[in-house]
Design a protein around this motif. Structure first.
Motif, mmCIF file in Angstrom:
data_model
loop_
_atom_site.group_PDB
_atom_site.id
_atom_site.type_symbol
_atom_site.label_atom_id
_atom_site.label_comp_id
_atom_site.label_asym_id
_atom_site.label_seq_id
_atom_site.Cartn_x
_atom_site.Cartn_y
_atom_site.Cartn_z
ATOM 1 N N GLN A 110 -0.174 -14.905 -5.860
ATOM 2 C CA GLN A 110 -0.399 -14.835 -4.417
ATOM 3 C C GLN A 110 0.460 -15.867 -3.672
ATOM 4 O O GLN A 110 0.979 -15.588 -2.592
ATOM 5 N N ILE A 111 0.619 -17.040 -4.266
ATOM 6 C CA ILE A 111 1.452 -18.068 -3.628
ATOM 7 C C ILE A 111 2.899 -17.580 -3.534
ATOM 8 O O ILE A 111 3.576 -17.768 -2.514
ATOM 9 N N SER A 112 3.373 -16.931 -4.574
ATOM 10 C CA SER A 112 4.731 -16.386 -4.562
ATOM 11 C C SER A 112 4.893 -15.340 -3.453
ATOM 12 O O SER A 112 5.913 -15.297 -2.754
ATOM 13 N N ALA A 113 3.863 -14.502 -3.286
ATOM 14 C CA ALA A 113 3.918 -13.468 -2.249
ATOM 15 C C ALA A 113 3.938 -14.096 -0.860
ATOM 16 O O ALA A 113 4.666 -13.635 0.042
ATOM 17 N N ILE A 114 3.145 -15.152 -0.681
ATOM 18 C CA ILE A 114 3.128 -15.849 0.610
ATOM 19 C C ILE A 114 4.491 -16.487 0.873
ATOM 20 O O ILE A 114 5.018 -16.429 1.990
ATOM 21 N N ARG A 115 5.078 -17.090 -0.147
ATOM 22 C CA ARG A 115 6.384 -17.725 0.012
ATOM 23 C C ARG A 115 7.432 -16.723 0.488
ATOM 24 O O ARG A 115 8.299 -17.046 1.322
ATOM 25 N N LYS A 116 7.360 -15.502 -0.028
ATOM 26 C CA LYS A 116 8.320 -14.479 0.379
ATOM 27 C C LYS A 116 8.067 -14.000 1.802
ATOM 28 O O LYS A 116 9.002 -13.658 2.529
ATOM 29 N N ARG A 117 6.802 -13.988 2.216
ATOM 30 C CA ARG A 117 6.447 -13.466 3.543
ATOM 31 C C ARG A 117 6.598 -14.511 4.639
ATOM 32 O O ARG A 117 7.000 -14.200 5.756
ATOM 33 N N TRP A 118 6.242 -15.766 4.318
ATOM 34 C CA TRP A 118 6.213 -16.837 5.316
ATOM 35 C C TRP A 118 7.561 -17.538 5.370
ATOM 36 O O TRP A 118 8.031 -18.076 4.365
ATOM 37 N N LYS A 119 8.176 -17.571 6.547
ATOM 38 C CA LYS A 119 9.515 -18.134 6.699
ATOM 39 C C LYS A 119 9.500 -19.595 7.130
ATOM 40 O O LYS A 119 10.538 -20.256 7.115
ATOM 41 N N GLY A 120 8.344 -20.095 7.542
ATOM 42 C CA GLY A 120 8.270 -21.485 7.973
ATOM 43 C C GLY A 120 8.037 -22.430 6.808
ATOM 44 O O GLY A 120 8.211 -22.076 5.633
ATOM 45 N N CYS A 121 7.622 -23.666 7.126
ATOM 46 C CA CYS A 121 7.307 -24.651 6.092
ATOM 47 C C CYS A 121 6.013 -24.243 5.396
ATOM 48 O O CYS A 121 5.022 -23.922 6.054
ATOM 49 N N LEU A 122 6.023 -24.282 4.073
ATOM 50 C CA LEU A 122 4.850 -23.915 3.284
ATOM 51 C C LEU A 122 4.437 -25.103 2.423
ATOM 52 O O LEU A 122 5.230 -25.634 1.649
ATOM 53 N N ILE A 123 3.172 -25.501 2.568
ATOM 54 C CA ILE A 123 2.636 -26.678 1.886
ATOM 55 C C ILE A 123 1.427 -26.265 1.065
ATOM 56 O O ILE A 123 0.608 -25.451 1.510
#
Length: 368
Positions: free
Chosen positions: A227-240
């Motif tokens: 799920q984190i990988s999927a969020i990383r692909k979808r979210w273009k901003g800073c991810l923490i």
């Protein structure tokens, strides 16, 4: 002062941790394991405590941690805390377990970070991420240390539940705390209606007063690196990622393209006996170098901030003290708390002979 102002269930929720409070106590005691060295006869008249995160310069190396139900302990508490961060130029993180729509916070304090709990349903997870982006917030924090409900026995003792279950005991707590009842709860009802969990799964959730809780929003055992990988692909901003305690997980976060991590045991509120973040900070720094490594849990003094930064943290986050400050005096209270901590850091840097945070390293620490 907050203990007197707030109904016992709410104060117990904010102040408490879980089971025997081992982690809660360890989060504080670990700072005593380090003492500070000083350098004298240094010109510190022009010292600064500015720090940089994700290309933005902040006035101090501490921020406001995400705190659920902040709008129950102070009127529109999520906005109060976010606005304080905006005014004082420190990072502020809005909790996903909140009663104010994230869009309201984004309009008032557009530099706020948003902390999310993710649904097990992909369409709801995507909807929340898209909603945060549409609101104009650029930093998304995913809490990863809540795969199951914590055993917060303290909540049971003080009569707290989420949502709050109507009872005579709860009614008496409101009546016996008239200032809170009028300034926070009644004022909210009159101006905004019954508070709801506003930011679950991309839509409005359960009201704060309810006999039943949607179990789905409290179960997060489904969350994995997939799920984190999927969020990383979808979210273009800073991810923490918030809640990292092991070097192995820090390495995984780096491999997933995460922009920063917050070393945290949730303020001792999840797994009792979980290691204090300060203790594992050096090991995590050795495995995560692609962005800032931050820390929360147990920060109460300027010297705590300096010790964490000397061990390599880029910034720290503080929770309960700012919640108490908002409960006692609203925006003025939070500003006052920020100024107290900022003044302690400035004073401590002077006595250590340090003029900028970049000079801090382990050479200033002596392990006891």
């Amino acid at each position: 002062m907050a203990a007197k102002r707030l109904p016992k269930p709410l104060y117990g929720y904010v102040s408490g941790a879980c089971e025997d409070n081992q982690s809660l106590l360890a989060n504080r005691s670990v700072f005593a394991e380090y003492e500070l060295l000083t350098k004298v006869l240094v010109d510190v008249s022009a010292r600064t405590q500015e720090c940089s995160l994700f290309g933005r310069t902040y006035s101090s190396p501490f921020g406001i941690a995400p705190m659920g139900l902040a709008a129950l302990t102070s009127y529109r508490g999520d906005i109060v805390l976010a606005n304080a961060g905006q005014r004082e130029n420190i990072p502020a993180i809005m909790s996903g377990w909140s009663l104010v729509p994230l869009e309201d916070v984004a309009r008032s304090a557009p530099n706020t970070w948003f902390q999310a709990y993710l649904s097990k349903k992909k369409e709801e997870m995507d909807a929340l991420v898209d909603r945060v982006e549409a609101a104009g917030l650029s930093t998304l924090v995913i809490t990863v240390d809540t795969p199951a409900q914590a055993n917060r026995e303290n909540n049971v003792r003080v009569g707290f539940s989420s949502p709050l279950r109507p009872s005579l005991r709860l009614a008496w707590q409101g009546i016996s705390h008239p200032r809170w009842l009028l300034d926070v709860f009644a004022r909210t009802l009159l101006r905004h209606g019954m508070p709801h969990f506003e930011n679950w799964h991309g839509s409005r959730g359960t009201p704060i007063l309810s006999k039943n809780l949607n179990v789905d929003i409290t179960q997060r055992g489904h969350l994995t690196w997939t799920q984190i990988s999927a969020i990383r692909k979808r979210w273009k901003g800073c991810l923490i990622l918030k809640g990292i305690l092991s070097a192995e997980d820090a390495a995984m976060a780096a491999n997933q393209g995460i922009d920063g991590i917050i070393v945290s045991n949730h303020g001792g509120r999840q797994l009792d006996g979980a290691v204090a973040p300060l203790r594992v900070l050096p090991a995590i720094l050795s495995q995560f170098r692609r962005g800032p490594v931050m820390l929360d849990s147990g920060i109460r003094r300027g010297t705590d901030v300096i010790k964490a930064l000397s061990l390599g943290a880029a910034c720290v986050f503080v929770g309960r003290p700012f919640n108490y400050a908002a409960a006692v005096a609203g925006p003025a209270g939070v500003d006052h708390a920020i100024h107290l901590l900022r003044e302690e850091i400035s004073r401590n840097l002077a006595m250590m002979g340090v003029t900028s945070l970049a000079q801090l390293d382990r050479s200033f620490l002596v392990a006891t």
